[in-house]
Write a protein that holds these residues in place. Sequence first.
Motif, PDB file in Angstrom:
ATOM      1  N   GLN A 139      86.716  16.718   6.167  1.00  0.00           N
ATOM      2  CA  GLN A 139      86.921  15.297   5.898  1.00  0.00           C
ATOM      3  C   GLN A 139      85.709  14.491   6.362  1.00  0.00           C
ATOM      4  O   GLN A 139      85.242  13.599   5.657  1.00  0.00           O
ATOM      5  CB  GLN A 139      88.186  14.807   6.588  1.00  0.00           C
ATOM      6  N   SER A 140      85.179  14.804   7.518  1.00  0.00           N
ATOM      7  CA  SER A 140      83.994  14.099   8.021  1.00  0.00           C
ATOM      8  C   SER A 140      82.807  14.298   7.088  1.00  0.00           C
ATOM      9  O   SER A 140      82.092  13.350   6.759  1.00  0.00           O
ATOM     10  CB  SER A 140      83.629  14.596   9.418  1.00  0.00           C
TER      11      SER A 140
ATOM     12  N   GLU B 260      82.089  -0.763  -4.681  1.00  0.00           N
ATOM     13  CA  GLU B 260      80.877   0.061  -4.715  1.00  0.00           C
ATOM     14  C   GLU B 260      80.601   0.577  -6.124  1.00  0.00           C
ATOM     15  O   GLU B 260      79.467   0.583  -6.581  1.00  0.00           O
ATOM     16  CB  GLU B 260      80.993   1.235  -3.736  1.00  0.00           C
ATOM     17  N   MET B 261      81.646   1.021  -6.796  1.00  0.00           N
ATOM     18  CA  MET B 261      81.482   1.549  -8.151  1.00  0.00           C
ATOM     19  C   MET B 261      81.014   0.427  -9.082  1.00  0.00           C
ATOM     20  O   MET B 261      80.190   0.657  -9.954  1.00  0.00           O
ATOM     21  CB  MET B 261      82.793   2.147  -8.654  1.00  0.00           C
ATOM     22  N   ASP B 262      81.538  -0.781  -8.885  1.00  0.00           N
ATOM     23  CA  ASP B 262      81.125  -1.929  -9.679  1.00  0.00           C
ATOM     24  C   ASP B 262      79.650  -2.252  -9.434  1.00  0.00           C
ATOM     25  O   ASP B 262      78.909  -2.547 -10.369  1.00  0.00           O
ATOM     26  CB  ASP B 262      81.993  -3.132  -9.299  1.00  0.00           C
ATOM     27  N   LYS B 263      79.266  -2.198  -8.163  1.00  0.00           N
ATOM     28  CA  LYS B 263      77.884  -2.508  -7.800  1.00  0.00           C
ATOM     29  C   LYS B 263      76.912  -1.545  -8.480  1.00  0.00           C
ATOM     30  O   LYS B 263      75.802  -1.907  -8.824  1.00  0.00           O
ATOM     31  CB  LYS B 263      77.733  -2.438  -6.278  1.00  0.00           C
ATOM     32  N   HIS B 264      77.343  -0.312  -8.676  1.00  0.00           N
ATOM     33  CA  HIS B 264      76.501   0.709  -9.298  1.00  0.00           C
ATOM     34  C   HIS B 264      76.753   0.830 -10.797  1.00  0.00           C
ATOM     35  O   HIS B 264      76.281   1.767 -11.430  1.00  0.00           O
ATOM     36  CB  HIS B 264      76.724   2.059  -8.608  1.00  0.00           C
TER      37      HIS B 264
ATOM     38  N   TRP C 113      79.184  12.411   2.852  1.00  0.00           N
ATOM     39  CA  TRP C 113      78.629  12.669   1.537  1.00  0.00           C
ATOM     40  C   TRP C 113      78.885  11.493   0.593  1.00  0.00           C
ATOM     41  O   TRP C 113      78.011  11.106  -0.178  1.00  0.00           O
ATOM     42  CB  TRP C 113      79.211  13.962   0.963  1.00  0.00           C
ATOM     43  N   LEU C 114      80.065  10.907   0.659  1.00  0.00           N
ATOM     44  CA  LEU C 114      80.391   9.761  -0.188  1.00  0.00           C
ATOM     45  C   LEU C 114      79.433   8.607   0.092  1.00  0.00           C
ATOM     46  O   LEU C 114      78.896   7.990  -0.833  1.00  0.00           O
ATOM     47  CB  LEU C 114      81.836   9.314   0.037  1.00  0.00           C
ATOM     48  N   GLY C 115      79.178   8.313   1.350  1.00  0.00           N
ATOM     49  CA  GLY C 115      78.219   7.269   1.700  1.00  0.00           C
ATOM     50  C   GLY C 115      76.814   7.612   1.258  1.00  0.00           C
ATOM     51  O   GLY C 115      76.066   6.759   0.777  1.00  0.00           O
ATOM     52  N   TYR C 116      76.439   8.872   1.374  1.00  0.00           N
ATOM     53  CA  TYR C 116      75.105   9.316   0.981  1.00  0.00           C
ATOM     54  C   TYR C 116      74.910   9.198  -0.526  1.00  0.00           C
ATOM     55  O   TYR C 116      73.852   8.784  -0.991  1.00  0.00           O
ATOM     56  CB  TYR C 116      74.901  10.766   1.434  1.00  0.00           C
ATOM     57  N   VAL C 117      75.929   9.538  -1.299  1.00  0.00           N
ATOM     58  CA  VAL C 117      75.844   9.447  -2.760  1.00  0.00           C
ATOM     59  C   VAL C 117      75.574   8.007  -3.174  1.00  0.00           C
ATOM     60  O   VAL C 117      74.711   7.749  -4.017  1.00  0.00           O
ATOM     61  CB  VAL C 117      77.142   9.971  -3.422  1.00  0.00           C
ATOM     62  N   PHE C 118      76.279   7.046  -2.580  1.00  0.00           N
ATOM     63  CA  PHE C 118      76.057   5.649  -2.934  1.00  0.00           C
ATOM     64  C   PHE C 118      74.666   5.189  -2.495  1.00  0.00           C
ATOM     65  O   PHE C 118      73.997   4.448  -3.207  1.00  0.00           O
ATOM     66  CB  PHE C 118      77.123   4.753  -2.320  1.00  0.00           C
TER      67      PHE C 118
END
Length: 108
Positions: free
Chosen positions: A82-83, A33-37, A88-93
């Motif tokens: 944790q949820s 994901e980080m690579d994609k961005h 939030w991690l998915g939303y940021v991407f």
Amino acid sequence: TPPLERRRILPLILIAIVSNSSYSCIAPILPLEMDKHQIPQHWVSLIFLLFPIGYSLSSLAVSRLFEKVGTGKVIAIGMGLQSLLFFWLGYVFEVSLAVTNNDYHWHH
């Protein structure tokens, strides 16, 4: 072990398994994901470096919290946080991908 203890231990074991498996799912996905961005690789390394530091610091805080509010509430709070963090991690991407593609119609 007596049946009552098994009923108490089993949920804790399941929580530990789910929690640890969710973190292990991040390891192969996050770098992609980080690579994609187009986020530099050193940030991925920093994130993975912070996992054990976060575990250590949160262990200190949680041990004090157990004494004040009780184990049940601490486990519920931890699962809720944790949820939220995984959401939030998915939303940021998702947001960063929309901005990268100039597809931010959600902003208007």
